[in-house]
Design a protein around this motif. Structure first.
Motif, PDB file in Angstrom:
ATOM      1  N   VAL A 131       7.416  58.294 -79.834  1.00  0.00           N
ATOM      2  CA  VAL A 131       8.371  57.069 -79.443  1.00  0.00           C
ATOM      3  C   VAL A 131       7.285  57.137 -77.821  1.00  0.00           C
ATOM      4  N   THR A 132       7.502  55.892 -77.331  1.00  0.00           N
ATOM      5  CA  THR A 132       7.095  55.471 -76.097  1.00  0.00           C
ATOM      6  C   THR A 132       8.575  55.499 -75.282  1.00  0.00           C
ATOM      7  N   LEU A 133       8.923  56.111 -74.482  1.00  0.00           N
ATOM      8  CA  LEU A 133      10.393  56.155 -73.584  1.00  0.00           C
ATOM      9  C   LEU A 133      10.015  55.770 -72.692  1.00  0.00           C
ATOM     10  N   ALA A 134      11.182  54.871 -71.925  1.00  0.00           N
ATOM     11  CA  ALA A 134      10.763  54.501 -70.305  1.00  0.00           C
ATOM     12  C   ALA A 134      10.988  55.035 -69.309  1.00  0.00           C
ATOM     13  N   ALA A 135      10.316  55.350 -68.664  1.00  0.00           N
ATOM     14  CA  ALA A 135      10.453  56.508 -67.874  1.00  0.00           C
ATOM     15  C   ALA A 135      11.037  55.980 -65.509  1.00  0.00           C
ATOM     16  N   ALA A 136      10.163  54.660 -66.191  1.00  0.00           N
ATOM     17  CA  ALA A 136       9.741  53.556 -64.992  1.00  0.00           C
ATOM     18  C   ALA A 136      10.050  52.398 -65.562  1.00  0.00           C
ATOM     19  N   TYR A 137      11.102  51.289 -65.734  1.00  0.00           N
ATOM     20  CA  TYR A 137      10.851  50.356 -65.455  1.00  0.00           C
ATOM     21  C   TYR A 137      11.261  49.107 -64.778  1.00  0.00           C
ATOM     22  N   HIS A 138      10.881  48.018 -65.184  1.00  0.00           N
ATOM     23  CA  HIS A 138      11.349  47.009 -64.629  1.00  0.00           C
ATOM     24  C   HIS A 138      12.943  46.484 -64.417  1.00  0.00           C
ATOM     25  N   SER A 139      13.350  45.561 -63.777  1.00  0.00           N
ATOM     26  CA  SER A 139      15.165  45.189 -64.506  1.00  0.00           C
ATOM     27  C   SER A 139      14.608  44.139 -65.854  1.00  0.00           C
ATOM     28  N   THR A 140      16.142  44.308 -66.183  1.00  0.00           N
ATOM     29  CA  THR A 140      16.141  43.107 -67.469  1.00  0.00           C
ATOM     30  C   THR A 140      17.409  44.043 -68.169  1.00  0.00           C
ATOM     31  N   ARG A 141      17.355  42.732 -69.121  1.00  0.00           N
ATOM     32  CA  ARG A 141      19.420  42.678 -69.602  1.00  0.00           C
ATOM     33  C   ARG A 141      18.681  43.169 -70.818  1.00  0.00           C
ATOM     34  N   ALA A 142      18.758  44.032 -71.435  1.00  0.00           N
ATOM     35  CA  ALA A 142      19.079  44.077 -73.126  1.00  0.00           C
ATOM     36  C   ALA A 142      20.057  44.560 -73.513  1.00  0.00           C
ATOM     37  N   THR A 197      21.919  46.431 -77.338  1.00  0.00           N
ATOM     38  CA  THR A 197      22.156  48.145 -77.243  1.00  0.00           C
ATOM     39  C   THR A 197      22.684  47.826 -79.171  1.00  0.00           C
ATOM     40  N   PRO A 198      21.921  46.781 -79.681  1.00  0.00           N
ATOM     41  CA  PRO A 198      23.218  46.792 -81.451  1.00  0.00           C
ATOM     42  C   PRO A 198      23.573  47.724 -81.933  1.00  0.00           C
ATOM     43  N   ARG A 199      23.568  48.407 -81.706  1.00  0.00           N
ATOM     44  CA  ARG A 199      24.239  49.455 -82.557  1.00  0.00           C
ATOM     45  C   ARG A 199      24.660  51.055 -81.800  1.00  0.00           C
ATOM     46  N   HIS A 200      24.793  50.635 -80.784  1.00  0.00           N
ATOM     47  CA  HIS A 200      25.561  51.483 -79.834  1.00  0.00           C
ATOM     48  C   HIS A 200      26.813  51.837 -79.711  1.00  0.00           C
ATOM     49  N   PRO A 201      27.657  52.751 -80.308  1.00  0.00           N
ATOM     50  CA  PRO A 201      28.835  53.197 -80.144  1.00  0.00           C
ATOM     51  C   PRO A 201      29.652  52.435 -79.441  1.00  0.00           C
ATOM     52  N   ARG A 202      28.904  52.463 -77.836  1.00  0.00           N
ATOM     53  CA  ARG A 202      29.957  52.044 -77.262  1.00  0.00           C
ATOM     54  C   ARG A 202      29.569  50.555 -75.882  1.00  0.00           C
ATOM     55  N   ARG A 203      28.493  50.440 -76.457  1.00  0.00           N
ATOM     56  CA  ARG A 203      28.054  48.732 -75.697  1.00  0.00           C
ATOM     57  C   ARG A 203      27.306  48.360 -76.373  1.00  0.00           C
ATOM     58  N   ARG A 204      27.006  47.218 -75.997  1.00  0.00           N
ATOM     59  CA  ARG A 204      26.243  45.873 -76.720  1.00  0.00           C
ATOM     60  C   ARG A 204      25.300  45.340 -76.049  1.00  0.00           C
ATOM     61  N   ILE A 205      25.094  45.411 -74.842  1.00  0.00           N
ATOM     62  CA  ILE A 205      24.342  44.828 -73.515  1.00  0.00           C
ATOM     63  C   ILE A 205      24.300  45.554 -72.392  1.00  0.00           C
ATOM     64  N   VAL A 206      22.643  46.363 -71.813  1.00  0.00           N
ATOM     65  CA  VAL A 206      22.576  46.824 -70.885  1.00  0.00           C
ATOM     66  C   VAL A 206      22.137  45.963 -69.467  1.00  0.00           C
ATOM     67  N   THR A 207      22.023  45.888 -68.609  1.00  0.00           N
ATOM     68  CA  THR A 207      21.816  44.796 -67.205  1.00  0.00           C
ATOM     69  C   THR A 207      21.507  45.856 -65.986  1.00  0.00           C
ATOM     70  N   ALA A 208      19.565  45.737 -66.310  1.00  0.00           N
ATOM     71  CA  ALA A 208      19.661  46.755 -65.413  1.00  0.00           C
ATOM     72  C   ALA A 208      19.037  45.690 -64.333  1.00  0.00           C
ATOM     73  N   GLU A 209      19.699  45.502 -63.136  1.00  0.00           N
ATOM     74  CA  GLU A 209      19.709  45.128 -62.416  1.00  0.00           C
ATOM     75  C   GLU A 209      18.215  44.976 -60.930  1.00  0.00           C
ATOM     76  N   HIS A 210      17.357  45.871 -61.198  1.00  0.00           N
ATOM     77  CA  HIS A 210      16.622  45.915 -60.991  1.00  0.00           C
ATOM     78  C   HIS A 210      15.208  46.871 -61.397  1.00  0.00           C
ATOM     79  N   ALA A 211      14.446  47.559 -60.681  1.00  0.00           N
ATOM     80  CA  ALA A 211      13.320  48.005 -61.167  1.00  0.00           C
ATOM     81  C   ALA A 211      13.475  49.284 -60.758  1.00  0.00           C
ATOM     82  N   ALA A 212      13.421  50.090 -61.764  1.00  0.00           N
ATOM     83  CA  ALA A 212      13.585  51.531 -61.281  1.00  0.00           C
ATOM     84  C   ALA A 212      13.109  52.530 -61.912  1.00  0.00           C
ATOM     85  N   VAL A 213      13.547  53.950 -61.409  1.00  0.00           N
ATOM     86  CA  VAL A 213      12.405  55.588 -62.238  1.00  0.00           C
ATOM     87  C   VAL A 213      14.196  55.999 -62.563  1.00  0.00           C
TER      88      VAL A 213
END
Length: 387
Positions: free
Chosen positions: A30-41, A43-59
């Motif tokens: 797997v190529t797993l994000a360690a530092a990533y830009h802002s995004t809205r993604a 999570t279609p199978r997650h038991p607790r949520r469906r949308i993640v909003t990463a508001e800014h680039a972050a580690v």
């Protein structure tokens, strides 16, 4: 043929079935994000949520003391990935039998540009691109090199993939983008990517160009495109619009800036990493291209890094220039999109992989295990079982 799937920590953390599900696709890595830009993604199978909003680039991990007292420093994530989100996800994925490599996005950071506007690329019209740090500026280069080393070498990681390690331009690919109304083509996008910050203005001067005259020439060259003229296509189009001499002089400044940054960042990662740590760059063989997969000289970059991850959404042709270098030890990974709702083609993955192998690919990268539907993942599982 080794395959790796791109994953975000939030795809895994809080979902006890995620790691086993990804391993069940038939990928080894797997190529797993360690530092990533802002995004809205999704999570279609997650038991607790469906949308993640990463508001800014972050580690996505706790930083260390190297940033103390520095104006340019990475931003911690908010609620979407607090704490050591990378470490938590990496442990779960490794426990499922997967090799974990870091995914590190570098010269793409809107918050950095908003809070430190002087770091941004400035186009010939004076517009700032807050999402695009200018890689010619010494402080920005130092920030990117240290971020590469820290984010790449996370505990348990066996390698890294460095994205956006080069010039960025008009492309942003976030928020509600409204920049496609005029087709600029490769030539127009290059001209819109030329930076006129103080560092770049000085750099053009070193190549015998007056920066004000160059900016005026760029604006004049772009004028026909705003009126709807054909965009001129490839580098020959840049030369036609700007003139061969001026076009060559801009490259004489910009190309070494990107090359030396790549060399320095890779060296910093190697110095921080254990022996055998793999370093790959997301790269495009068209040397003047800008963006997440910056243009590189294939011969040079394969002498610097262990290999490349090559965008193949529009076909596998970009693999050939890297394969033609004849470096048998180099990793040439074909990045194939497998999310059908985002233009990917999971149903043709087997054929696409075979074509990529024929073009010289040694590995596959699949974008993206967390965003894909169940149907997409089943198609990936079926295709990989036959490879």
């Amino acid at each position: 043929m080794k395959a790796s799937a791109f994953v975000y920590p939030w795809d895994v953390n809080g979902d006890p079935e995620a790691a086993a599900r990804i391993a069940g696709l038939g990928v080894r890595q797997v190529t797993l994000a360690a530092a990533y830009h802002s995004t809205r993604a999704l999570t279609p199978r997650h038991p607790r949520r469906r949308i993640v909003t990463a508001e800014h680039a972050a580690v996505l991990y706790p930083t260390d003391g190297r940033w103390d007292g520095r104006a340019l420093r990475p931003y911690p994530a908010g609620d979407w990935a607090h704490g050591d989100a990378f470490g938590e996800a990496a442990t779960a994925l490794a426990d499922a039998g997967l090799e974990v490599h870091t995914w590190v996005v570098l010269a793409h950071n809107s918050r950095l540009g908003a809070e430190h506007p002087d770091t941004s690329v400035v186009n010939a019209y004076g517009d700032r691109y807050p999402w695009a740090p200018c890689i010619a500026q010494p402080a920005t280069r130092a920030y990117l090199v240290d971020l590469a080393a820290e984010a790449a070498v996370r505990p348990g990681a066996r390698g890294t993939e460095l994205e956006s390690l080069g010039w960025y331009g008009l492309q942003h690919l976030h928020a509600h983008d409204k920049t496609g109304g005029v087709p600029l083509g490769d030539a127009g996008m290059y001209l819109m990517a030329l930076c006129f910050c103080p560092a770049c203005r000085e750099g053009y001067g070193e190549q015998g160009l007056d920066a004000d005259e160059l900016a005026a020439a760029v604006r004049e060259a772009l004028e026909p495109l705003w009126r709807g003229a054909p965009n001129g296509g490839d580098w020959a189009g840049v030369e036609k619009l700007l003139g061969e001499e001026k076009a060559a002089a801009t490259r004489a400044w910009r190309d070494p800036v990107a090359r030396t940054l790549q060399e320095t960042a890779v060296r910093a990662v190697r110095d921080a990493a254990p022996e055998g740590f793999q370093v790959l760059l997301h790269a495009d063989p068209v040397t003047y291209h800008v963006g997440a997969n910056p243009g590189v000289d294939p011969e040079h970059i394969l002498s610097v890094a262990d290999g490349v991850v090559v965008p193949c959404a529009d076909g596998t042709g970009p693999l050939s220039p890297f394969a033609e270098q004849g470096r048998e030890e180099a990793v040439i990974a074909a990045n194939l999109p497998v999310v059908s709702g985002m233009g990917g083609s999971p149903d043709t993955l087997a054929a696409d992989a075979a074509e990529a192998r024929g073009r010289g690919a040694t590995e596959l990268r699949l974008y993206h295990a967390g965003l894909a539907s169940d149907g997409d993942l089943e198609a990936v599982r079926s295709a990989l079982a036959g490879l």
